[in-house]
Design an enzyme around this catalytic site. Structure first.
Site, PDB file in Angstrom:
ATOM      1  N   THR A 316     -28.495 -20.472  99.898  1.00  0.00           N
ATOM      2  CA  THR A 316     -28.969 -21.854  99.778  1.00  0.00           C
ATOM      3  C   THR A 316     -29.666 -22.287 101.065  1.00  0.00           C
ATOM      4  OG1 THR A 316     -27.185 -22.419  98.238  1.00  0.00           O
ATOM      5  CG2 THR A 316     -28.268 -24.243  99.370  1.00  0.00           C
ATOM      6  N   TRP A 319     -32.920 -20.370 101.296  1.00  0.00           N
ATOM      7  CA  TRP A 319     -33.897 -20.912 100.336  1.00  0.00           C
ATOM      8  C   TRP A 319     -34.633 -22.100 100.940  1.00  0.00           C
ATOM      9  CZ3 TRP A 319     -34.670 -25.694  98.197  1.00  0.00           C
ATOM     10  CH2 TRP A 319     -35.529 -25.771  97.100  1.00  0.00           C
ATOM     11  N   HIS A 320     -33.921 -22.912 101.712  1.00  0.00           N
ATOM     12  CA  HIS A 320     -34.549 -24.097 102.288  1.00  0.00           C
ATOM     13  C   HIS A 320     -35.587 -23.742 103.345  1.00  0.00           C
ATOM     14  CE1 HIS A 320     -31.411 -26.389 100.233  1.00  0.00           C
ATOM     15  NE2 HIS A 320     -32.102 -27.467 100.514  1.00  0.00           N
ATOM     16  N   GLY A 321     -35.439 -22.623 103.993  1.00  0.00           N
ATOM     17  CA  GLY A 321     -36.450 -22.252 104.963  1.00  0.00           C
ATOM     18  C   GLY A 321     -36.040 -21.068 105.804  1.00  0.00           C
ATOM     19  N   PHE A 475     -40.093 -26.781 101.431  1.00  0.00           N
ATOM     20  CA  PHE A 475     -39.178 -25.759 100.940  1.00  0.00           C
ATOM     21  C   PHE A 475     -39.737 -25.038  99.731  1.00  0.00           C
ATOM     22  CE2 PHE A 475     -35.961 -29.018 102.589  1.00  0.00           C
ATOM     23  CZ  PHE A 475     -36.075 -28.528 103.871  1.00  0.00           C
TER      24      PHE A 475
END
Length: 475
Positions: A316, A319-321, A475
């Site tokens: 997670t 995934w955001h960066g 993102f």
């Protein structure tokens, strides 16, 4: 084209008018054209990448068979992930590889290059992957019409920042004739107005106040840092839930229903478990269904389940960066959730000695206060531009010499935003799980029109409908 811009509002009205003027059999082509034009406005090359990903997902969707084709599924998912891994993570991986090899006196064999990350690539890639997995699981039949499938991935309200819609839900609606209904048009406009209020009145104003604080925390007072700490979660919530409201409102005007992406008062959660059930629901449910459940299918030990939870929140964060800050944020959230699960019985036993009723207002208030601050502290790694800036921010918070009484003037600019947050919370309390259009339908005449007028005045007075990017565009 930002969903909070005047250009988008004109674009939406044009799409709306032509959509209902066309017979149902032509509407998919109009929505596809609108989606491609919308994406083209960000960067022409992004559109090429979207078309390639669509073709790969469609082609493998026709080849994958239920309970079979594991190799085909893996190949399809791998090909869909390649652009995401390259554009979003190449620079990060190469930078860390260069540092590691440099420590041993070697140089990286890969060129130093930071490609432009296509807007929304994480969102539509996950939609395409879930489509293939659902076919193999037998939940969904392959879409035979390429145009409808392309429209599903390129549906303009969800294209840049979600929600991450499942194919079965959205494709079914696209295939179903949607007659014009006045109630849908009104409900859609209500959601859009509410989303604009969150975005331009609250989130944009907070961004202007918080960006300098997080960029240079070493020059801020402790009181300003603490104010930034408690307001940053509200900025992200209002920005992203505002986007989701505008996206859902845009779809609702076309007779299409998108999933809710946020609980209305998720910021008042009394545990991080409760928080993550209501925060970015389309992403958390995606990781639950396609990562956590498959990993945990044959596990029986608590340790294994907790490790899988850490894996999910590591992903997670990633995934955001592609930064260590996002990864740390994800892992810290995972560790907190593991701690909540592992100590639930002991905590309940302890607190029952203080409050026999764990639902007592005092207990919930203190739990909410603790959970909010814990989330805000972890969120510093999400909000700060670098891990170093996050460290300086947290250090400043606990430095006694930063807490001068004379610095109280530094928090005065936050006061107007507090009024906006109070208005939002009053409305969210009244929603109580309902949709905003349902709440407004229960009011008639003067109360309803007063609400409309207040939103318009606030948007035009305190906010500016500009092309300011949404926080989750990155993102």
């Amino acid at each position: 084209m930002s969903l909070s811009s005047i250009l988008y509002l004109f674009f939406l009205l044009l799409v709306f008018a032509v959509y209902y003027a066309l017979p149902h059999r032509f509407r998919w082509s109009w929505l596809l054209l609108a989606g491609y034009f919308f994406y083209f406005t960000f960067h022409p090359l992004f559109l090429i990448l979207l078309v390639v990903s669509t073709s790969v997902a469609y082609g493998f969707g026709r080849l994958v068979k239920p309970s079979q084709s594991r190799l085909l599924l893996g190949s399809g998912v791998g090909l869909l992930l390649l652009p995401l891994l390259f554009f979003k993570y190449y620079a990060f991986l190469n930078q860390n590889l260069t540092s590691l090899l440099g420590f041993w006196g070697h140089s990286s064999p890969f060129p130093s290059w930071a490609p432009l990350v296509p807007v929304g690539i994480s969102f539509y890639t996950f939609q395409a992957i879930s489509y293939l997995i659902d076919i193999r699981r037998g939940y969904l039949k392959p879409e035979r019409h390429f145009g409808y499938f392309a429209t599903y991935l390129a549906f303009f309200p969800t294209l840049s920042a979600g929600p991450i819609e499942r194919a079965k839900r959205l494709l079914t609606q696209l295939h179903t004739p949607q007659p014009f209904r006045y109630e849908n048009a009104v409900a859609g406009l209500q959601l859009i107005a509410w989303g604009l209020f969150k975005k331009v009145v609250i989130a944009n104003q907070l961004a202007a106040l918080l960006d300098p604080v997080f960029a240079q925390p070493q020059s801020q007072s402790g009181l300003v840092l603490y104010s930034a700490l408690i307001f940053a979660p509200f900025q992200i919530f209002c920005d992203f839930s505002g986007y989701s409201d505008i996206a859902r409102g845009s779809a609702r005007m076309l007779g299409l229903h998108l999933m809710r992406n946020f609980d209305d008062r998720v910021y008042a959660s009394s545990s991080r478990i409760e928080f993550w059930k209501g925060w970015h629901i389309s992403l958390t449910s995606w990781f639950r269904d396609y990562v956590y459940f498959p990993l945990s299918k044959s596990l029986r030990s608590r340790t294994g389940l907790y490790m899988n939870l850490l894996v999910v929140y590591f992903l997670t964060g990633l995934w955001h960066g592609a930064t260590w800050g996002y990864i740390l944020w994800g892992l810290l959230n995972g560790l907190w959730l593991v701690a909540e699960h592992a100590t639930k019985a002991q905590r309940q036993s302890f607190f029952r000695r203080l409050w026999p009723d764990l639902n007592a207002p005092a207990h919930r208030f203190l739990s909410t206060l603790l959970v909010f601050h814990a989330g805000a502290l972890m969120g510093v790694f999400l909000r700060a531009p670098t891990v170093g800036a996050a460290g300086a921010f947290l250090t400043g918070l606990v430095s006694a010499n930063r807490w001068e009484v004379s610095a109280i003037g530094g928090v005065k600019p936050f006061i107007p935003v507090v009024l906006g947050l109070l208005l939002m919370d009053i409305v969210n309390r009244r929603l109580n799980g309902r949709e905003l259009p349902e709440l407004l339908a229960s009011y008639h005449g003067l109360p309803r029109w007063s609400f409309y007028l207040a939103l318009c005045i606030l948007i035009l007075t305190f906010g500016r409908i500009t092309d300011t990017p949404f926080f989750y565009y990155q993102f």
